[in-house]
Enzyme design. Sequence first.
Site, PDB file in Angstrom:
ATOM      1  N   GLU A 127       0.819  -1.140   0.110  1.00  0.00           N
ATOM      2  CA  GLU A 127       0.090  -0.019   0.084  1.00  0.00           C
ATOM      3  C   GLU A 127       0.881   1.233  -0.154  1.00  0.00           C
ATOM      4  O   GLU A 127       0.810   2.270   0.735  1.00  0.00           O
ATOM      5  CB  GLU A 127      -0.946  -0.012   1.233  1.00  0.00           C
ATOM      6  CG  GLU A 127      -2.056  -1.277   1.179  1.00  0.00           C
ATOM      7  CD  GLU A 127      -2.908  -1.155   2.229  1.00  0.00           C
ATOM      8  OE1 GLU A 127      -2.759  -0.661   3.257  1.00  0.00           O
ATOM      9  OE2 GLU A 127      -4.214  -1.719   1.856  1.00  0.00           O
ATOM     10  N   ASP A 179      -8.681  -8.730   3.163  1.00  0.00           N
ATOM     11  CA  ASP A 179      -8.455  -8.002   4.236  1.00  0.00           C
ATOM     12  C   ASP A 179      -9.683  -8.011   5.314  1.00  0.00           C
ATOM     13  O   ASP A 179     -10.586  -6.994   5.405  1.00  0.00           O
ATOM     14  CB  ASP A 179      -8.471  -6.685   3.587  1.00  0.00           C
ATOM     15  CG  ASP A 179      -7.798  -5.557   4.645  1.00  0.00           C
ATOM     16  OD1 ASP A 179      -7.460  -6.038   5.850  1.00  0.00           O
ATOM     17  OD2 ASP A 179      -7.485  -4.312   4.153  1.00  0.00           O
ATOM     18  N   GLU A 227     -12.654  -3.052  12.188  1.00  0.00           N
ATOM     19  CA  GLU A 227     -12.481  -2.086  10.698  1.00  0.00           C
ATOM     20  C   GLU A 227     -13.769  -2.479   9.879  1.00  0.00           C
ATOM     21  O   GLU A 227     -14.282  -1.430   9.534  1.00  0.00           O
ATOM     22  CB  GLU A 227     -11.297  -2.247  10.069  1.00  0.00           C
ATOM     23  CG  GLU A 227     -11.059  -1.504   8.696  1.00  0.00           C
ATOM     24  CD  GLU A 227      -9.992  -1.474   7.920  1.00  0.00           C
ATOM     25  OE1 GLU A 227      -8.936  -2.375   8.635  1.00  0.00           O
ATOM     26  OE2 GLU A 227      -9.664  -0.930   7.005  1.00  0.00           O
TER      27      GLU A 227
HETATM   28  O1  GCW Z   1      -7.130  -2.916   5.653  1.00  0.00           O
HETATM   29  C1  GCW Z   1      -5.920  -2.155   5.498  1.00  0.00           C
HETATM   30  C2  GCW Z   1      -6.455  -0.779   6.265  1.00  0.00           C
HETATM   31  C3  GCW Z   1      -5.168  -0.083   6.513  1.00  0.00           C
HETATM   32  C4  GCW Z   1      -4.049  -0.896   6.927  1.00  0.00           C
HETATM   33  C5  GCW Z   1      -3.806  -2.248   6.044  1.00  0.00           C
HETATM   34  C6  GCW Z   1      -2.667  -3.006   6.591  1.00  0.00           C
HETATM   35  C7  GCW Z   1      -2.364  -0.307   8.600  1.00  0.00           C
HETATM   36  O2  GCW Z   1      -7.412  -0.318   5.737  1.00  0.00           O
HETATM   37  O3  GCW Z   1      -5.497   1.009   7.288  1.00  0.00           O
HETATM   38  O4  GCW Z   1      -2.952  -0.088   7.384  1.00  0.00           O
HETATM   39  O5  GCW Z   1      -4.852  -2.813   6.138  1.00  0.00           O
HETATM   40  O6  GCW Z   1      -3.159  -3.981   7.404  1.00  0.00           O
HETATM   41  O7  GCW Z   1      -1.540  -2.692   6.561  1.00  0.00           O
END
Ligand code: GCW
Length: 681
Positions: free
Chosen positions: A288, A367, A395
């Site tokens: 990311e 995720d 989340e």
């Molecule tokens: O799902 C995503 C989240 C991010 C997070 C990422 C991760 C810390 O939306 O906020 O970043 O996963 O796990 O690295």
Amino acid sequence: FVTNSYHCWLQYRKIENANQYSDIPSSIGVAGNTAIIDSAARELQYALKSMLDVDSTVQPYTSNESSIVLGTYESVNLNNYGISPKLFDDLNEEGYLLKTTEDNRQVLLIGKTDRGALYAAFHFLRILQQEESLLGLEIVEAPKNQLRMMNQWDNMNGSIERGYSGKSIFFNGNDFSKDVTRIKDYARLLSSVGVNAISINNVNVWDVETKLLTEEFLPKVKEVANILRSYGITTYLSINYASPIELGNLPTADPLDKEVGKWWARKAEEIYSYIPDFGGFVVKADSEGRPGPFTYGRGHVEGANVLARALQPFNGKVVWRCFVYNCLQDWRDRKTDRARAAYDNFKPLDGRFLDNVILQIKNGPMDFQVREPISPLVGAMKETNQVVEFQIAQEYTGQQKDVCYLVPQWKEVLDFDTYSDGEGSTVKSIVDGSRYNYSHSGIAAVSNIGNDINWTGNTLAQANLYGFGRLTWNPDLSTETITNEWIQFTFGSDPTVAGAVEDILLQSWRTYENYTAPLGVGWMVNPDHHYGPNVEGYEYSKWGTYHFADRDGIGVDRTIETGTGYAGQYFGSNAERYNSLEDCPDELLLFFHHVPYSHKLHSGVTVIQHIYNTHFQGVEEVETFIKSWNELEGKVENWVFENVKERLQLQLENAKEWRDRINTYFYRKSGIADEKNRTIY
Ligand code: GCW
């Protein structure tokens, strides 16, 4: 210790029927002089006062008095109690013996090490909290998993990435918090459920946090590590892969560059001069948009091993996250499949990481959705240490407004048979290290706490933190056992309260699934903040999270023959089951297959009717939660009552919003009416 914060499950409620404990020794005999033993003694003292109104004294251990004995198998005179030291031979470092002598004059809390003694003390207190008998106890226990880790996603400005419970208890104003009270109480909470490691800063490491590795902040990291250590918890830091450039002024962070290697080695030496038992680094690299070895034309092996080499002389570890995928995807591209990414990236690298590298794998391939299959990477690397990562922070599961008790989900993950080494190759047997003889392994999770008075926003979300710890200690504990413990320690033993809370918790995951994205397809959330419905919120974005709904059908074809081939990443019968439209379990159908709305599920209803049914049902279930919670007024502490009541109201609004948006969307797409003729807008 003095504490201003709410104690969660460490309230040590007054025991009604205290008579049965009238002969409990009031002296605590301490064999050994370590910070950990000291924590255990003080916890006992505090809890005995609180539960039984006993004023106990802490004194050096002597073998002939009536006392609660706290020590290790080396510091306590085992002969006196007819205990063979052999009993400790097979126990790992954190194991213990909890024994009451026949005359009940001694309660023995004896660890293999002082950490074991601390866990024995917490176990003893659990027995008291459950008002069970102490007579003739002889319990030998040790944790099943070696690494039982918490990941804070805390930033130094005090914010928490995906935090739903206020601000950080560790940081504020780009510095460490001055008040460490809550850090200490957090350490108690974690240690009481067996968590033994923590990374204190967000895996996304921004500018200020990059400097945690410098002399500006290391003295403060040390202070926090001292507190955590006294509860048996080892401190880790998340690091910025570009640190050699940003902190060391080097032109590159290329892991194969000699100067870069030297820089990390010197850095490790410096860190360990402050914190001799520092745990190591947690690394989100090439993920990311964060820098990583790819940035410099190298791969994960080189990337992780340079850090591992630097930490190795000090016994430090590299926890390397596998959350690596193309986050700049084009939705028009049907070949790229985010679900494949972790396996495709890491599986070919098996056996090439140094022994102090541990790969941390999210439990699902996408995720932390309410429903996902288990990541096929778990168990697929027989020569590479693995840790599985859960997300306690909700989340995608209601953000601690909605109740969503995740222990049942984690149990499913841990019990899942990967078939990686034939039948019985469960996830738990992989992450506990036994299956492939990993030298390091275990379970990690993203924490759900902040500085809210109740720690977790919704008080019921405390159960997830509690349950995570208990499960990592022993994945064989049943959901019911864990849930009942938490309820009793939090609310006491009123059966009306216990029954209502248990029903809500045990139903809540299914309920959340019912009113959100159907049949494993995931997402359909509002972009960025991820709360509330938005069916096409991510449908044409770069993140690779699509459901492909059109007028004819929905779902992602991940089959081997016509789809992305993801189903083929599983072993043997799992691959067959997921790949087959007939055999694929209903709850994952749309994760693996694209089907018409009229497709009939195993449950006997069509996909479209399932969508309608579950969405109406989800809302009704939340209404039931509200009804049963409201009956607890006056039976639970008022502020807790109000807190959960308010959250349930928010949950109801959220559930209705989901119901109507999803039902309407699919009614309009499919043109197929609800068989039961309910209101669809
Ligand atoms: O799902 C995503 C989240 C991010 C997070 C990422 C991760 C810390 O939306 O906020 O970043 O996963 O796990 O690295």
